[in-house]
Design a protein around this motif. Structure first.
Motif, mmCIF file in Angstrom:
data_model
loop_
_atom_site.group_PDB
_atom_site.id
_atom_site.type_symbol
_atom_site.label_atom_id
_atom_site.label_comp_id
_atom_site.label_asym_id
_atom_site.label_seq_id
_atom_site.Cartn_x
_atom_site.Cartn_y
_atom_site.Cartn_z
ATOM 1 N N ALA A 1 0.813 -1.222 0.000
ATOM 2 C CA ALA A 1 0.000 0.000 0.000
ATOM 3 C C ALA A 1 0.844 1.268 0.000
ATOM 4 O O ALA A 1 0.333 2.353 -0.292
ATOM 5 C CB ALA A 1 -0.932 -0.002 1.208
ATOM 6 N N PHE A 2 2.142 1.148 0.289
ATOM 7 C CA PHE A 2 3.017 2.315 0.333
ATOM 8 C C PHE A 2 3.982 2.394 -0.845
ATOM 9 O O PHE A 2 4.825 3.293 -0.900
ATOM 10 C CB PHE A 2 3.796 2.351 1.660
ATOM 11 N N ARG A 3 3.857 1.485 -1.810
ATOM 12 C CA ARG A 3 4.698 1.560 -3.008
ATOM 13 C C ARG A 3 4.271 2.757 -3.851
ATOM 14 O O ARG A 3 3.135 3.220 -3.768
ATOM 15 C CB ARG A 3 4.537 0.284 -3.852
ATOM 16 N N MET A 4 5.158 3.231 -4.686
ATOM 17 C CA MET A 4 4.810 4.324 -5.592
ATOM 18 C C MET A 4 3.606 3.944 -6.446
ATOM 19 O O MET A 4 2.743 4.767 -6.708
ATOM 20 C CB MET A 4 5.979 4.679 -6.504
ATOM 21 N N TYR A 5 3.546 2.675 -6.856
ATOM 22 C CA TYR A 5 2.430 2.216 -7.677
ATOM 23 C C TYR A 5 1.083 2.400 -6.993
ATOM 24 O O TYR A 5 0.066 2.549 -7.652
ATOM 25 C CB TYR A 5 2.588 0.735 -8.029
ATOM 26 N N ALA A 6 1.075 2.358 -5.672
ATOM 27 C CA ALA A 6 -0.188 2.483 -4.936
ATOM 28 C C ALA A 6 -0.843 3.845 -5.161
ATOM 29 O O ALA A 6 -2.042 3.995 -4.985
ATOM 30 C CB ALA A 6 0.036 2.252 -3.446
ATOM 31 N N ASN A 7 -0.070 4.825 -5.574
ATOM 32 C CA ASN A 7 -0.595 6.160 -5.853
ATOM 33 C C ASN A 7 -0.981 6.347 -7.313
ATOM 34 O O ASN A 7 -1.498 7.393 -7.680
ATOM 35 C CB ASN A 7 0.451 7.219 -5.484
ATOM 36 N N ILE A 8 -0.709 5.348 -8.125
ATOM 37 C CA ILE A 8 -0.881 5.489 -9.567
ATOM 38 C C ILE A 8 -1.912 4.514 -10.129
ATOM 39 O O ILE A 8 -2.729 4.876 -10.959
ATOM 40 C CB ILE A 8 0.474 5.268 -10.289
ATOM 41 N N ASN A 9 -1.849 3.271 -9.685
ATOM 42 C CA ASN A 9 -2.702 2.212 -10.215
ATOM 43 C C ASN A 9 -3.797 1.855 -9.222
ATOM 44 O O ASN A 9 -3.606 1.934 -8.015
ATOM 45 C CB ASN A 9 -1.875 0.950 -10.495
#
Length: 173
Positions: free
Chosen positions: A84-92
């Motif tokens: 939930a804290f990966r960069m992807y979590a803000n994008i996908n």
């Protein structure tokens, strides 16, 4: 914090900035990949992508693990929090399903594949990169994880998502 301007922002503006930073990060990832792809072809670009993700995903996981103060053997709950804290979590847009010692992670809407489709480009054959990315990320969170692709381009077996990954926590019997 060294950036005084950012430290003075209100929460709503900080959240907008995180979104901007995440999109910028993904744009940089795509720009360097496409540069290699245009000059040397998809196979060469994927090889460099695999090498980059092998290192980056460990860096990302270690920083998240410290930020969340996760234990060495963070288990299923730790992996769920870290994803939930990966960069992807803000994008996908994603989904996590947990059953016993298995976590299924699905990317329901992938910004990378959407951008390539919009530009009339061949989809990114991300399965080989994803195996490296997700395996190394999970093993950095807890080295007992095994990871496998359930559905990922070019081998889509689940049309409800862009990709799907299975993380199994291998515990002593």
């Amino acid at each position: 914090m060294s950036n005084k301007t950012i430290s003075q922002l209100e929460k709503k503006d900080l959240l907008k900035l995180i979104d901007i930073y995440a999109k910028n990060w993904l744009a940089m990832d795509g720009v360097w990949f496409q540069s290699i792809e245009k000059k040397f072809g998809m196979d060469e670009a994927v090889e460099h992508d695999q090498n980059a993700w092998k290192d980056f995903t460990v860096i990302e996981a270690k920083r998240i693990k410290v930020f969340l103060n996760l234990p060495e053997k963070a288990g299923i709950d730790g992996l769920k929090k870290a994803l939930a804290f990966r960069m992807y979590a803000n994008i996908n847009e994603d989904e996590i399903i947990i059953e016993d010692n298995v976590l299924i992670y699905k990317t329901l809407d992938c910004r990378v594949q959407n951008a390539r489709k919009r530009k009339g480009m061949e989809f990114h054959p991300c399965k080989s990169v994803g195996i490296i990315e997700y395996s190394y990320f999970a093993k950095t969170i807890d080295d007992r994880f095994a990871c496998e692709a359930l559905s990922c381009y070019p081998e889509i077996t689940d049309d409800t998502c862009n990709c799907s990954w299975k993380f199994t926590l291998q515990v002593d019997q």
